[in-house]
Design a protein around this motif. Structure first.
Motif: not given
Length: 410
Positions: A152-160, A173-190
C-alpha cells in the motif's frame, strides 16, 4: 500518503527529511541493506566525508545528458545545502579547493545528525532489509524481501545506487527494478578507480609516487589532460590524477575503444631542456653508470626500467650515452605511454557511471515519465561526478527535488 524509499544514502535521506518537513502527515519508510544509514557518506573523502563542493556546474558530471542536472543544481545549490546542514546542526569546513567537509572532520558526525533528524520527523527505518522486488497493483506499490512484503505505498523512490563498493552492500538491483517498469539504462562502469595497464613492468615500479601531468588518448586522439599524483602499482596506476582521468578512460573501455595514457614526469620542463639537463649531469660524472646518475632526477625504481625501455644496458657509463639516447630518455620521461586494459573494478571504485537513462525521468521532480509514483535519485541515474564531493552534491540535490515533490510543493 505512504512512501517507500529504497536506499538510505544521501539521496534517500534528503528526500525523506525534505518531504516530512513539508508535510508532517506523510508516512515514510526508509529501507537499507546495511546496519546503519549513510554507509557511502561515511566512506567519502577517505573517511573524512567530502560531502559537497562549493563550485559546481554540470561540467563536473558525465553521462548521456549531463545538462539533465542543471535544474537540480539551481534549485539546491551549495548555499541551499549549507542552509540544510545548519538546520540539522552540522557546520561545514569549506576548503579553498571547493571541497567541503564537516567542521568536526569526522564523517560519523554527519550520519549521526542525519539520523537524529530522521528520528525527530518520525521517519521509520528498516535496516538490514534487502528489497528484491517491487510491484505496482492498481495505484499502489508493493515491495518485497525474501521473507516479507510491505504493501500500500502510493510512491516509491529508488535511491540505492549502483555497484560501486559492493563491500558496503552496493548492488545494481535498482536497475532490475527500473527494467521491470519499462525503463532502459546505459551500461554501468566503475568510476574514480585505479587503472590496469598492459605493461606492469613486473611490479618493478610499485610504490613510486609523483606529481605528473597525465594525458588521456582515445584511439590515438588526445581527449583530456590532468595534473596530480600518480602512483604506480602492481596492476598498473592509481593516485588522484588517475582516479580523475579514469572516468573517461573506463567509459571508453566499455565501448571497446583503444585507451592509452601518457605520463609526463616533468611537466614544467620541456623535452629539449630536460635532455640538456640530463646531458649536463652525465658530463659532470662521466665515469659513473648512467642508471645511478639518473636517480638524481627520478626514482631509483624508475631509472633501470627507463633505460630498459630505451634499450640501454644498465652497465653503460654516462660518457658512453650518445645524444640520440639522451633524447630517447627525455622523450620517455616526457610521454610515458601505457595502454589501459581494464579498471580495478567496482570493489575499488568510488562511484559508478551509467545507469537509468535520464531521458525517461522528469528533471524537476525526478519522477519516472513511464510510471506514475515511481522516482529515481542519486547514483542509480546515468550521472556521475568528478572526484571532490560532486557525486554527493548530486545525491543531495536530486533527493531534495524528490522530497519536494513528495511534499506537494510546486
Amino acid at each position: 500518503m505512504r512512501i517507500a524509499i529504497i536506499g538510505a544514502g544521501a539521496a534517500g535521506i534528503m528526500a525523506a527529511i525534505t518531504a516530512k518537513r513539508l508535510n508532517k502527515n506523510l508516512q515514510i519508510d526508509l529501507f537499507d541493506a546495511n546496519k546503519s544509514i549513510g554507509k557511502k557518506i561515511l566512506a567519502s573523502g577517505n573517511g573524512r566525508c567530502n560531502i559537497s563542493n562549493s563550485n559546481i556546474t554540470s561540467k563536473n558530471y558525465i553521462g548521456e545528458n549531463p545538462d539533465f542536472i542543471n535544474y537540480a543544481l539551481k534549485e539546491f545549490d551549495f548555499k541551499a545545502f549549507e542552509k540544510f546542514c545548519k538546520s540539522i546542526g552540522l557546520l561545514l569546513d569549506i576548503k579553498e579547493s571547493g571541497k567541503v567537509y564537516p567542521l568536526s572532520n569526522e564523517a560519523k558526525s554527519v550520519t549521526n545528525l542525519l539520523e537524529l533528524a530522521l528520528q525527530e520527523l518520525d521517519v521509520r527505518d528498516f535496516l538490514e532489509t534487502f528489497i528484491n522486488d517491487i510491484e505496482k497493483e492498481g495505484e499502489k506499490f508493493i515491495i518485497r524481501t525474501d521473507e516479507k512484503e510491505f504493501k500500500d505505498y502510493d510512491k516509491v523512490l529508488i535511491s540505492n545506487g549502483l555497484g560501486a563498493a559492493p563491500q558496503l552492500n552496493a548492488s545494481e538491483i535498482g536497475l532490475d527494478f527500473a527494467s521491470k517498469f519499462g525503463h532502459s539504462y546505459n551500461p554501468t562502469y566503475p568510476s574514480l578507480v585505479g587503472l590496469k595497464t598492459e605493461n606492469t613492468y613486473n611490479g618493478k615500479l610499485q610504490g613510486v609516487k609523483k606529481e605528473c601531468n597525465v594525458s588521456l588518448f582515445i584511439n590515438g586522439n588526445l581527449e583530456q589532460e590532468i595534473f596530480g599524483d600518480v602512483l604506480f602499482t602492481s596492476y598498473g596506476v592509481s593516485g588522484f590524477a588517475i582516479l580523475d582521468i579514469s572516468q573517461l578512460a573506463v567509459l571508453n573501455l566499455t565501448s571497446y575503444q583503444d585507451v592509452k595514457i601518457g605520463i609526463n614526469f616533468f611537466p614544467k620542463i620541456n623535452r629539449n631542456d630536460l635532455a640538456d639537463q640530463i646531458q649536463a649531469l652525465f658530463k659532470t660524472v662521466p665515469n659513473q653508470k648512467a642508471v645511478d646518475i639518473l636517480t638524481g632526477i627520478i626514482s631509483n625504481k624508475i631509472a633501470p626500467v627507463l633505460l630498459d625501455i630505451c634499450k640501454i644496458d644498465l652497465n653503460t657509463k654516462a660518457s658512453e650515452i650518445n645524444a640520440k639516447q639522451i633524447k630517447a630518455i627525455s622523450y620517455q620521461l616526457n610521454q610515458w605511454k601505457l595502454k589501459v586494459i581494464d579498471s580495478q573494478g567496482f570493489g575499488h571504485a568510488e562511484a559508478s557511471g551509467g545507469g537509468v537513462r535520464t531521458a525517461e525521468v522528469d528533471n524537476k521532480t525526478y519522477e519516472s515519465k513511464l510510471v506514475k509514483g515511481l522516482y529515481f535519485a542519486g547514483e542509480v541515474l546515468d550521472i556521475v561526478g568528478n572526484r571532490g564531493g560532486f557525486n554527493l552534491q548530486f545525491a543531495w540535490a536530486s533527493g531534495y527535488l524528490v522530497g519536494k515533490s513528495f511534499g506537494k510543493i510546486k
